[in-house]
Design a protein around this motif. Structure first.
Motif, short mmCIF file in Angstrom:
data_model
loop_
_atom_site.label_atom_id
_atom_site.label_comp_id
_atom_site.label_asym_id
_atom_site.label_seq_id
_atom_site.Cartn_x
_atom_site.Cartn_y
_atom_site.Cartn_z
N MET A 218 0.76 -1.16 -0.06
CA MET A 218 -0.20 0.18 0.01
C MET A 218 0.85 1.28 -0.18
O MET A 218 0.12 2.29 -0.22
N GLY A 219 1.92 1.14 0.38
CA GLY A 219 2.96 2.18 0.23
C GLY A 219 4.00 2.12 1.54
O GLY A 219 3.77 1.43 2.63
N ARG A 220 4.36 3.46 1.78
CA ARG A 220 5.11 3.50 3.20
C ARG A 220 4.52 4.75 4.05
O ARG A 220 4.45 5.92 3.56
N PHE A 221 4.44 4.37 5.24
CA PHE A 221 3.69 5.42 6.22
C PHE A 221 4.51 5.59 7.45
O PHE A 221 5.01 4.86 8.05
N VAL A 222 5.10 7.03 7.37
CA VAL A 222 5.78 7.10 8.42
C VAL A 222 4.97 7.27 9.88
O VAL A 222 3.84 7.80 9.84
N ILE A 223 5.71 6.59 10.83
CA ILE A 223 4.99 6.35 12.10
C ILE A 223 5.45 7.83 13.04
O ILE A 223 6.69 7.94 13.01
N THR A 224 4.48 8.71 13.48
CA THR A 224 4.90 9.87 14.10
C THR A 224 4.67 9.80 15.64
O THR A 224 5.46 10.39 16.37
N LYS A 225 3.71 8.67 16.07
CA LYS A 225 3.64 8.52 17.57
C LYS A 225 3.39 7.19 17.84
O LYS A 225 2.68 6.55 17.04
N LYS A 226 4.11 6.69 18.90
CA LYS A 226 3.71 5.20 19.23
C LYS A 226 3.80 4.97 20.78
O LYS A 226 5.03 5.56 21.42
N SER A 227 2.94 4.35 21.40
CA SER A 227 3.09 4.04 22.80
C SER A 227 3.97 2.55 22.88
O SER A 227 3.87 2.05 21.83
N PRO A 228 4.54 2.49 24.20
CA PRO A 228 4.95 1.10 24.28
C PRO A 228 4.09 -0.07 23.96
O PRO A 228 2.91 0.12 24.32
N LEU A 229 4.43 -1.18 23.71
CA LEU A 229 3.62 -2.27 23.34
C LEU A 229 3.59 -2.93 24.69
O LEU A 229 4.45 -3.35 25.18
N VAL B 101 1.21 8.46 9.38
CA VAL B 101 1.01 9.41 8.34
C VAL B 101 0.21 9.02 7.03
O VAL B 101 0.99 8.08 6.56
N MET B 102 -0.99 9.18 6.76
CA MET B 102 -1.37 8.51 5.59
C MET B 102 -2.21 9.68 4.48
O MET B 102 -2.30 10.78 5.12
N CYS B 103 -2.44 9.19 3.38
CA CYS B 103 -2.94 10.33 2.48
C CYS B 103 -4.65 9.96 2.45
O CYS B 103 -5.13 8.92 2.52
N LYS C 271 -4.57 14.77 0.73
CA LYS C 271 -3.92 15.68 1.65
C LYS C 271 -3.33 14.40 2.83
O LYS C 271 -3.73 13.57 3.09
N GLU C 272 -2.21 14.75 3.33
CA GLU C 272 -1.44 13.92 4.18
C GLU C 272 -2.13 14.44 5.63
O GLU C 272 -2.58 15.45 5.90
N MET C 273 -2.51 13.21 6.23
CA MET C 273 -3.15 13.49 7.69
C MET C 273 -2.61 12.26 8.74
O MET C 273 -2.17 11.29 8.19
N PRO C 274 -2.68 12.63 10.02
CA PRO C 274 -2.36 11.67 10.84
C PRO C 274 -3.60 10.49 11.17
O PRO C 274 -4.58 11.03 11.20
N VAL C 275 -3.19 9.31 11.38
CA VAL C 275 -4.32 8.47 11.28
C VAL C 275 -3.90 7.36 12.59
O VAL C 275 -2.75 7.12 12.69
N ASN D 3 -4.61 -4.08 10.86
CA ASN D 3 -5.37 -2.92 11.45
C ASN D 3 -5.21 -1.67 10.26
O ASN D 3 -5.78 -0.61 11.00
N GLN D 4 -4.95 -1.95 9.21
CA GLN D 4 -4.99 -0.95 8.31
C GLN D 4 -6.28 -0.32 8.07
O GLN D 4 -7.03 -1.33 7.69
N PRO D 5 -6.64 1.05 7.89
CA PRO D 5 -8.01 1.19 7.73
C PRO D 5 -8.25 1.03 6.16
O PRO D 5 -7.11 1.18 5.38
N GLU D 6 -9.44 0.54 5.74
CA GLU D 6 -9.98 0.42 4.45
C GLU D 6 -9.96 1.58 3.39
O GLU D 6 -9.47 1.82 2.62
N LYS D 7 -10.47 2.72 4.35
CA LYS D 7 -10.58 4.07 3.72
C LYS D 7 -10.14 5.14 4.61
O LYS D 7 -10.60 5.09 5.81
#
Length: 175
Positions: free
Chosen positions: A31-42, A65-67, A73-77, A124-128
């Motif tokens: 689907m592409g490359r999506f940069v992770i901007t925030k992450k909690s510990p697992l 970050v996804m489009c 437009k780029e937006m945080p998901v 868990n990637q969103p469909e849309k």
């Protein structure tokens, strides 16, 4: 990162809980490359359910970050990872277990955290992805973002069922 599960897999009724830092900086797939901007510990809870089998319960929050699928437009998901999964020691061989086990998740008695997080993100990637529920997208002719205003392009699309009548009118036009 590998996490040793020897104690949980070999001791009856053994439980253990750990918070593990996620090292992944970006999620890459077809689907592409999506940069992770925030992450909690697992947060991982491990429990021995039977000899050679451990149940994993995990939770993490990740923002990538996804489009937007309409206007690009780029937006945080935000993605919430909540899972329950069984893992098995290497000395447990059973045909029923082979169907349930994930390949690449266990390396002997070691749990591969990167593979686990990657698989859960993939599932868990969103469909849309929409920047807002009523996103208008972009113009098919000029490419202008229609959320910012109309572009003025002619968007009339004739009904294809009426094409025969249009051909008759066009044939009888005087030049």
């Amino acid at each position: 990162m590998l996490l040793n599960l020897t104690d949980v897999l070999t001791s009856e009724e053994k439980t253990r809980s750990e918070d593990i830092a996620i090292e992944m900086e970006a999620f890459e797939s077809r689907m592409g490359r999506f940069v992770i901007t925030k992450k909690s510990p697992l947060h991982l809870e491990m429990r021995n359910v039977k000899p050679g089998c451990a149940e994993l319960k995990g939770h993490a929050e990740i923002t990538q970050v996804m489009c937007c699928d309409r206007c690009l437009k780029e937006m945080p998901v935000d993605i919430s990872l909540d899972f329950v999964r069984n893992v098995f020691s290497p000395d447990v061989i059973d045909s029923e277990i082979a169907d349930d086990s994930d390949t690449g998740l266990m390396d002997g008695y070691q749990l591969n955290i990167e593979v686990l997080v990657y698989n859960e993100l993939l599932m868990n990637q969103p469909e849309k992805v929409l920047c807002k529920p009523d996103c208008k997208g972009i113009c098919k002719k000029c490419g202008k973002d229609l959320n910012e205003g109309e572009c003025g392009c002619d968007t009339f699309v004739p009904d294809p069922r009426m094409a025969v009548l249009q051909d008759i009118f066009n044939a009888n036009k005087e030049v």
